[in-house]
Write an enzyme that holds these catalytic residues in place. Structure first.
Site, PDB file in Angstrom:
ATOM      1  N   ASP A   9     -77.892  68.188 -40.685  1.00 26.59           N
ATOM      2  CA  ASP A   9     -78.951  69.120 -40.278  1.00 26.59           C
ATOM      3  C   ASP A   9     -79.225  70.140 -41.381  1.00 26.59           C
ATOM      4  O   ASP A   9     -79.075  69.835 -42.563  1.00 26.59           O
ATOM      5  CB  ASP A   9     -78.568  69.760 -38.931  1.00 26.59           C
ATOM      6  CG  ASP A   9     -77.186  70.426 -38.995  1.00 26.59           C
ATOM      7  OD1 ASP A   9     -76.786  70.881 -40.090  1.00 26.59           O
ATOM      8  OD2 ASP A   9     -76.511  70.479 -37.952  1.00 26.59           O
ATOM      9  N   SER A  10     -79.623  71.348 -40.999  1.00 29.43           N
ATOM     10  CA  SER A  10     -80.014  72.335 -42.013  1.00 29.43           C
ATOM     11  C   SER A  10     -78.865  72.701 -42.954  1.00 29.43           C
ATOM     12  O   SER A  10     -79.099  73.068 -44.101  1.00 29.43           O
ATOM     13  CB  SER A  10     -80.544  73.600 -41.343  1.00 29.43           C
ATOM     14  OG  SER A  10     -79.581  74.127 -40.444  1.00 29.43           O
TER      15      SER A  10
END
Lengths: 229, 229
Positions: free
Chosen positions: B10-11
């Site tokens: 993810d981020s």
């Protein structure tokens, strides 16, 4: 098929993924849009770089890079009769080697965005072994720009650009030759602005897959059906 | 054929090429030995990540990655009934999604080194929207480690590791959820130590081409004939 950007050069390219490095910043900018591939070879001059061309840029590749930075000259400019003379390449051969590199890249992909980057300036006071002078490196920088103009390539005159800023010696160079994080920032900004003005603007490139905000949690399939490059 | 290491997540993976980022540090460590490829998707949970599998890891690839980090859970652990509930994935589904991801990767390359990384801890004081609690994220971290053990995969228990250090909240987290450069350093160290203990030690991998010191300037061909992987 995600586009690929290759960074081809000497130690200043090889070290470009250290903290604050220009290669890492480019990777961050092109995240989800293009892959940045580092091909940096510490200590290499253009003469030795020629041996790598078919290895790094095979002519039969089905997916050649869309853009390549060619960043040599700091070692070619090492002076004869000094401690790094084994790296020295005469200026005319340096220019000719750059032509050969560019020619190979064009053969690999005729539409490739090729950016020649000149060596950065040298802070002679901090290079105790006196293997390089700023003046000699400037000659190579000038030669690099000449080749770019002659072949219609993009270029970054890092040698001149850095010297426009007062205190460039310590602001941009960590040991008189390699780059500080601020020096890396200059390279990053110059390359990204060149790429953007050409046709490789990260902002205008599509994301590979939907932005998370575009995904409807009740029906995620839809977003992925519509957009997954 | 240079090995490829994919960072999938993810981020926290997407941002891993910012200054001091763990992805950039891995790229630097494997320079001239393996290519590090970032596949980080901000805001994604494991449910949405499943849609990317065939896209990022096609089963018919002639050159699948040799190693992949799978780093999800921070978004799956978002609480129901709070501002980020659209990202929420129930714990059992999260674990099952991790199994599906690992299964696909093994199908892609049976010898792939797969490392599951748990979400980092959450500093609730700095997450004003209260979308996540550290306790809930801890449940997902535990689930992640359980799946790794169950399937015989490598894992990094980042949630526990970070909390061993006093002041982890501000030392490692920039906004209560994402990582500071020091937090990135922890991930880098854990991943590199895991890779080294497995069979992907950068130190033991050969350089792609001769080190510059091995090149005889009077006869450079020789070094390149002997060694250019």
């Amino acid at each position: 098929m995600r586009p690929q950007i290759v960074l081809f050069g000497d130690s200043i390219t090889e070290q470009s993924f250290r903290s604050g490095g220009w290669g890492a910043s480019l990777t961050d900018t092109y995240s989800r849009k293009a892959d940045v591939v580092v091909r940096g070879y510490g200590g290499y001059n253009t003469r030795w770089a020629l041996f790598l061309l078919h290895h790094i840029f095979p002519l039969d590749s089905s997916k050649p890079p869309v853009a390549t930075t060619v960043f040599f000259g700091a070692n070619d400019a090492a002076l004869l009769g000094r401690s790094s003379e084994r790296q020295h390449v005469p200026i005319e051969e340096y220019k000719d080697n750059l032509r050969k590199i560019a020619c190979h890249l064009k053969e690999c992909n005729p539409t490739m965005l090729i950016a020649l980057i000149t060596p950065p300036p040298v802070d002679e006071e901090r290079r105790k072994n006196s293997a390089r002078t700023n003046e000699a490196t400037g000659t190579y920088a000038k030669g690099c720009i000449e080749v770019a103009k002659e072949l219609g390539l993009f270029s970054v005159d890092l040698w001149s650009k850095m010297q426009e800023t007062e205190g460039w010696q310590k602001k941009y160079l960590s040991d008189g030759l390699h780059l500080t994080p601020e020096g890396n920032r200059v390279v990053y900004k110059e390359v990204i602005s060149l790429f953007s003005e050409a046709w490789l603007s990260a902002e205008e490139m599509p994301l590979d897959c939907p932005h998370s905000s575009e995904i409807n949690p009740k029906n995620p399939e839809k977003a992925f059906q519509q957009k997954c490059l």
